[in-house]
Design a protein around this motif. Structure first.
Motif, PDB file in Angstrom:
ATOM      1  N   LEU A 136     -28.156  18.390 -28.839  1.00 56.53           N
ATOM      2  CA  LEU A 136     -27.853  18.590 -30.251  1.00 56.53           C
ATOM      3  C   LEU A 136     -26.341  18.697 -30.391  1.00 56.53           C
ATOM      4  CD1 LEU A 136     -28.807  19.129 -33.175  1.00 56.53           C
ATOM      5  CD2 LEU A 136     -28.829  21.572 -32.607  1.00 56.53           C
ATOM      6  N   PHE A 137     -25.786  17.929 -31.329  1.00 56.64           N
ATOM      7  CA  PHE A 137     -24.339  17.834 -31.505  1.00 56.64           C
ATOM      8  C   PHE A 137     -23.997  18.013 -32.984  1.00 56.64           C
ATOM      9  CE2 PHE A 137     -25.835  15.268 -28.027  1.00 56.64           C
ATOM     10  CZ  PHE A 137     -24.968  15.569 -26.982  1.00 56.64           C
ATOM     11  N   ARG A 138     -22.852  18.615 -33.232  1.00 54.98           N
ATOM     12  CA  ARG A 138     -22.337  18.734 -34.596  1.00 54.98           C
ATOM     13  C   ARG A 138     -21.096  17.856 -34.706  1.00 54.98           C
ATOM     14  NH1 ARG A 138     -21.230  24.025 -34.913  1.00 54.98           N
ATOM     15  NH2 ARG A 138     -19.001  23.686 -34.609  1.00 54.98           N
ATOM     16  N   VAL A 139     -21.045  17.043 -35.768  1.00 52.81           N
ATOM     17  CA  VAL A 139     -19.935  16.113 -35.984  1.00 52.81           C
ATOM     18  C   VAL A 139     -19.241  16.494 -37.282  1.00 52.81           C
ATOM     19  CG1 VAL A 139     -19.259  13.714 -36.262  1.00 52.81           C
ATOM     20  CG2 VAL A 139     -21.214  14.290 -34.793  1.00 52.81           C
ATOM     21  N   ASP A 140     -17.959  16.819 -37.202  1.00 46.87           N
ATOM     22  CA  ASP A 140     -17.174  17.189 -38.374  1.00 46.87           C
ATOM     23  C   ASP A 140     -16.634  15.946 -39.091  1.00 46.87           C
ATOM     24  OD1 ASP A 140     -17.697  19.730 -37.549  1.00 46.87           O
ATOM     25  OD2 ASP A 140     -15.626  20.301 -37.166  1.00 46.87           O
ATOM     26  N   ALA A 141     -16.085  16.168 -40.275  1.00 45.19           N
ATOM     27  CA  ALA A 141     -15.579  15.059 -41.087  1.00 45.19           C
ATOM     28  C   ALA A 141     -14.458  14.301 -40.409  1.00 45.19           C
ATOM     29  CB  ALA A 141     -15.116  15.581 -42.443  1.00 45.19           C
ATOM     30  N   ASP A 142     -13.726  14.966 -39.486  1.00 42.32           N
ATOM     31  CA  ASP A 142     -12.644  14.300 -38.761  1.00 42.32           C
ATOM     32  C   ASP A 142     -13.110  13.668 -37.451  1.00 42.32           C
ATOM     33  OD1 ASP A 142     -13.133  16.536 -37.227  1.00 42.32           O
ATOM     34  OD2 ASP A 142     -11.107  17.357 -37.368  1.00 42.32           O
ATOM     35  N   ALA A 143     -14.431  13.556 -37.266  1.00 39.31           N
ATOM     36  CA  ALA A 143     -15.061  12.935 -36.092  1.00 39.31           C
ATOM     37  C   ALA A 143     -15.040  13.833 -34.857  1.00 39.31           C
ATOM     38  CB  ALA A 143     -14.457  11.572 -35.760  1.00 39.31           C
TER      39      ALA A 143
END
Length: 291
Positions: A136-143
């Protein structure tokens, strides 16, 4: 509850429904058919993709994200459906042989992506899941990518509490939905069993209503379960498909429940359709990706 198919389209493996309230549009994918689909009014668009995609989520910038086998891509929604313009945004999971599965955005517009060992062949055929290689990974708006969990089998369901301190997340290999506390640094505390296993099928994707109840699609169970905040079965909603895969609340008042489904050996006439049913409780809205 009566239900109907919203289009004549039938997916091999329909998944990832997303309702975009600003445009009143429904997004979803056919993973095995390598398609990204959008329904706006009576107009259905289907972008043919070069590889499997598990989620199709509009972005604040006006394009959309696709969680594909080789990474997370941005799709230009103005391009020709037969020649999609794709740009790689990030590679969340570098593990060879994995693909994306469950993916949703939290209230901050960050993408949470669950991955798994690829179980779909090039012709759409089923392949066995032999290892728990997913994460499980979280990706922010800045990649920027933040790993959160590892050793997953088949990740399904991603739903957050209103105060963003809890997340519900499931693993279909376990037949179980879990609850995790989100720590102040954004990482997850150890899992707590929240619901399951249950005799009617396995847990697939879910949606949350305004009362905090979870509507869970049951793969091979021909139904949805409405589950209380405490993890008890409130009601069983029978469906005319063998393999419901996920659901989302949509429509002007968020009282239409859209349900994706997959083909099955039983060949029910509506298998693979997106179904719509009217419910008496509105749902919570989907969040676009913030980038």
């Amino acid at each position: 509850m009566s239900c109907n198919a919203v289009t004549a389209h039938r997916a091999k493996l329909g998944e990832g429904p997303f309702w975009d309230a600003p445009t009143q549009a429904l997004y979803w994918v056919d993973i095995a058919g390598k398609q990204a689909l959008r329904l706006m009014g009576d107009s259905l668009q289907a972008w043919q993709l070069p590889e499997h995609a598990s989620a199709f989520i509009p972005c604040a910038s006006g394009d959309a994200l696709l969680t594909m086998s080789s990474g997370v891509y941005r799709l230009d929604l103005t391009c020709e459906q037969s020649a999609p313009r794709l740009n790689l945004f990030c590679v969340a999971d570098p593990q060879p042989g994995n693909r994306g599965n469950e993916a949703r955005c939290d209230a901050q517009g960050r993408l949470w992506l669950g991955t798994m060992q690829n179980n779909i062949g090039e012709q759409g055929e089923d392949l066995p899941v032999l290892q728990r290689s997913g994460g499980l990974f979280r990706v922010d708006a800045d990649a920027r990518v933040t790993p959160l969990l590892e050793g997953l089998g088949i990740p399904n369901t991603l739903l957050w509490s209103d105060d963003a301190t809890q997340v519900h997340f499931g693993d279909s290999l376990d037949g179980t939905l879990y609850q995790y506390s989100i720590q102040p640094d954004g990482h997850l505390a150890p899992a707590r069993v929240w619901f399951g296993p249950y005799p009617r099928g396995g847990p697939d994707g879910s949606a949350m209503d305004a009362e905090g109840y979870i509507w869970n699609a049951r793969w091979d169970g021909s139904c949805l379960l409405r589950l209380t905040p405490g993890g008890e079965v409130d009601r069983v909603i029978e469906l005319p498909v063998s393999r419901p895969t996920s659901c989302v609340f949509g429509g002007p008042d968020l009282t239409t429940l859209y349900i994706t489904s997959a083909a099955s050996p039983l060949n029910h006439p509506l298998d693979g359709a997106v179904l719509a049913i009217e419910v008496d409780i509105p749902g919570k809205r989907c969040h676009r990706f913030a980038g």
